[in-house]
Design an enzyme around this catalytic site. Structure first.
Site, PDB file in Angstrom:
ATOM      1  CG  HIS A   7      55.706  37.020  40.546  1.00 58.80           C
ATOM      2  ND1 HIS A   7      57.102  37.254  40.793  1.00 58.80           N
ATOM      3  CD2 HIS A   7      55.217  38.122  40.870  1.00 58.80           C
ATOM      4  CE1 HIS A   7      57.104  38.314  41.143  1.00 58.80           C
ATOM      5  NE2 HIS A   7      56.086  39.148  41.157  1.00 58.80           N
ATOM      6  CG  HIS A  79      53.416  43.319  39.346  1.00 60.17           C
ATOM      7  ND1 HIS A  79      52.847  43.413  40.737  1.00 60.17           N
ATOM      8  CD2 HIS A  79      54.396  42.434  39.466  1.00 60.17           C
ATOM      9  CE1 HIS A  79      53.612  42.704  41.611  1.00 60.17           C
ATOM     10  NE2 HIS A  79      54.352  41.846  40.684  1.00 60.17           N
ATOM     11  CD  GLU A 130      58.353  42.134  40.650  1.00 55.96           C
ATOM     12  OE1 GLU A 130      57.244  41.794  40.747  1.00 55.96           O
ATOM     13  OE2 GLU A 130      59.284  42.329  41.702  1.00 55.96           O
TER      14      GLU A 130
HETATM   15  C1  LIG Z   1      56.940  42.145  47.141  1.00 53.29           C
HETATM   16  C2  LIG Z   1      57.930  42.534  46.333  1.00 53.29           C
HETATM   17  C3  LIG Z   1      57.784  42.542  44.798  1.00 53.29           C
HETATM   18  C4  LIG Z   1      57.841  41.227  44.507  1.00 53.29           C
HETATM   19  O1  LIG Z   1      59.072  40.701  44.883  1.00 53.29           O
HETATM   20  O2  LIG Z   1      57.282  40.734  43.675  1.00 53.29           O
HETATM   21  C5  LIG Z   1      56.436  43.183  44.366  1.00 53.29           C
HETATM   22  O3  LIG Z   1      55.718  42.703  43.342  1.00 53.29           O
HETATM   23  S1  LIG Z   1      55.907  44.537  45.114  1.00 53.29           S
HETATM   24  C6  LIG Z   1      54.352  45.089  44.268  1.00 53.29           C
HETATM   25  C7  LIG Z   1      54.111  46.607  44.783  1.00 53.29           C
HETATM   26  N1  LIG Z   1      54.913  47.374  44.149  1.00 53.29           N
HETATM   27  C8  LIG Z   1      54.928  48.198  43.140  1.00 53.29           C
HETATM   28  O4  LIG Z   1      53.840  48.138  42.393  1.00 53.29           O
HETATM   29  C9  LIG Z   1      55.809  49.070  42.707  1.00 53.29           C
HETATM   30  C10 LIG Z   1      55.560  49.760  41.437  1.00 53.29           C
HETATM   31  N2  LIG Z   1      54.481  50.294  41.266  1.00 53.29           N
HETATM   32  C11 LIG Z   1      54.416  51.881  41.344  1.00 53.29           C
HETATM   33  O5  LIG Z   1      55.705  52.496  41.278  1.00 53.29           O
HETATM   34  C12 LIG Z   1      53.107  52.694  41.257  1.00 53.29           C
HETATM   35  O6  LIG Z   1      52.117  51.699  41.656  1.00 53.29           O
HETATM   36  C13 LIG Z   1      52.709  52.940  39.839  1.00 53.29           C
HETATM   37  C14 LIG Z   1      52.815  51.944  38.639  1.00 53.29           C
HETATM   38  C15 LIG Z   1      54.084  54.238  39.389  1.00 53.29           C
HETATM   39  C16 LIG Z   1      51.444  53.566  39.825  1.00 53.29           C
HETATM   40  O7  LIG Z   1      51.521  54.671  40.733  1.00 53.29           O
HETATM   41  P1  LIG Z   1      49.977  55.436  41.177  1.00 53.29           P
HETATM   42  O8  LIG Z   1      50.147  56.187  42.355  1.00 53.29           O
HETATM   43  O9  LIG Z   1      48.729  54.429  41.168  1.00 53.29           O
HETATM   44  O10 LIG Z   1      50.030  56.306  39.956  1.00 53.29           O
HETATM   45  P2  LIG Z   1      48.796  56.931  39.038  1.00 53.29           P
HETATM   46  O11 LIG Z   1      47.394  56.512  39.543  1.00 53.29           O
HETATM   47  O12 LIG Z   1      49.083  58.008  38.625  1.00 53.29           O
HETATM   48  O13 LIG Z   1      48.899  55.838  37.828  1.00 53.29           O
HETATM   49  C17 LIG Z   1      49.744  56.280  36.607  1.00 53.29           C
HETATM   50  C18 LIG Z   1      49.133  55.529  35.724  1.00 53.29           C
HETATM   51  O14 LIG Z   1      49.696  54.273  35.670  1.00 53.29           O
HETATM   52  C19 LIG Z   1      48.217  53.304  35.561  1.00 53.29           C
HETATM   53  N3  LIG Z   1      48.521  52.196  36.546  1.00 53.29           N
HETATM   54  C20 LIG Z   1      48.811  52.294  37.992  1.00 53.29           C
HETATM   55  N4  LIG Z   1      49.288  51.102  38.332  1.00 53.29           N
HETATM   56  C21 LIG Z   1      48.888  50.319  37.168  1.00 53.29           C
HETATM   57  C22 LIG Z   1      49.117  48.846  37.280  1.00 53.29           C
HETATM   58  N5  LIG Z   1      49.325  47.909  38.128  1.00 53.29           N
HETATM   59  N6  LIG Z   1      48.836  48.474  35.975  1.00 53.29           N
HETATM   60  C23 LIG Z   1      48.762  48.949  34.805  1.00 53.29           C
HETATM   61  N7  LIG Z   1      48.636  50.241  34.863  1.00 53.29           N
HETATM   62  C24 LIG Z   1      48.774  51.115  36.251  1.00 53.29           C
HETATM   63  C25 LIG Z   1      47.146  54.111  36.153  1.00 53.29           C
HETATM   64  O15 LIG Z   1      46.165  53.797  35.864  1.00 53.29           O
HETATM   65  C26 LIG Z   1      47.906  55.781  35.506  1.00 53.29           C
HETATM   66  O16 LIG Z   1      47.225  55.459  33.881  1.00 53.29           O
HETATM   67  P3  LIG Z   1      46.724  56.689  33.567  1.00 53.29           P
HETATM   68  O17 LIG Z   1      45.446  57.206  34.195  1.00 53.29           O
HETATM   69  O18 LIG Z   1      46.491  56.223  31.946  1.00 53.29           O
HETATM   70  O19 LIG Z   1      47.723  57.730  33.577  1.00 53.29           O
HETATM   71 CO   LIG Z   2      55.807  41.152  42.273  1.00 51.62          CO
END
Ligand SMILES: CC[C@@H](C(=O)O)C(=O)SCCNC(=O)CCNC(=O)[C@H](O)C(C)(C)COP(=O)(O)OP(=O)(O)OC[C@H]1O[C@@H](n2cnc3c(N)ncnc32)[C@H](O)[C@@H]1OP(=O)(O)O
Ligand SMILES: [Co+2]
Length: 135
Positions: A7, A79, A130
């Site tokens: 997805h 994602h 993911e």
């Molecule tokens: C329903 C269950 C499952 C399924 O079955 O399909 C799902 O899909 S659940 C979906 C929701 N769950 C998750 O997203 C879990 C994994 N995500 C995480 O652990 C966090 O969201 C993250 C990715 C670690 C980000 O956490 P955050 O608190 O936003 O941290 P930062 O703001 O410090 O971000 C760090 C860095 O990463 C960039 N970032 C954040 N989110 C994304 C994204 N979705 N795509 C790309 N980049 C992302 C953010 O911009 C920061 O970048 P820099 O500023 O360059 O450091």
């Molecule tokens: Co998902």
């Protein structure tokens, strides 16, 4: 290692409006919504012939989707999810190659009841990846 694109997930501020867009404007089949507090999301799946779109609204204060929407107000692609045959083997191989598995590194149950895990966006071209085990 990775197989089929399971997805593409889109973060949305309002799930009902997103459902109306995909169902009424685009004529797509949309599932009933699921609330998954353990993931901080309320979601639907848009079923397409070759993959699915996961539309996700934040659920709860600690929702990762809320954090994402703070930066990307209107929402956007959040994602992509690839299928793997064995998530434990894939995870170990990726870690051995230097990739970071998010959270405690252990797979969790995803929306389809399969084990899922997430890889750090910084290691994958700025894209949150993911993996979902589909045997
Ligand atoms: C329903 C269950 C499952 C399924 O079955 O399909 C799902 O899909 S659940 C979906 C929701 N769950 C998750 O997203 C879990 C994994 N995500 C995480 O652990 C966090 O969201 C993250 C990715 C670690 C980000 O956490 P955050 O608190 O936003 O941290 P930062 O703001 O410090 O971000 C760090 C860095 O990463 C960039 N970032 C954040 N989110 C994304 C994204 N979705 N795509 C790309 N980049 C992302 C953010 O911009 C920061 O970048 P820099 O500023 O360059 O450091
Ligand atoms: Co998902």
């Amino acid at each position: 290692m990775i197989g089929r694109l399971n997805h593409v997930a889109i973060a949305v501020p309002n799930l009902e409006s997103a459902v109306a867009l995909y169902r009424d404007m685009l004529g797509a089949e949309v599932s009933d919504s699921q609330s998954l507090p353990e993931h901080g999301v309320r979601l639907v799946f848009v079923d397409l012939p070759n993959t699915r779109i996961e539309l996700m609204e934040p659920l709860g204060e600690k929702s990762p989707i809320a954090a994402f929407l703070e930066k990307n107000g209107r929402g956007g692609i959040h994602h992509i999810c690839y299928e793997v045959k064995d998530i434990a083997i894939s995870s170990a191989e990726l870690v051995a190659k230097g990739a970071r598995v998010l959270g405690d590194g252990k797979p969790r149950k995803g929306a389809h009841g399969n084990p899922v895990l997430f890889l750090h966006p910084a290691d994958f071209l700025g894209t949150l990846v993911e993996l979902e085990e589909v045997g």
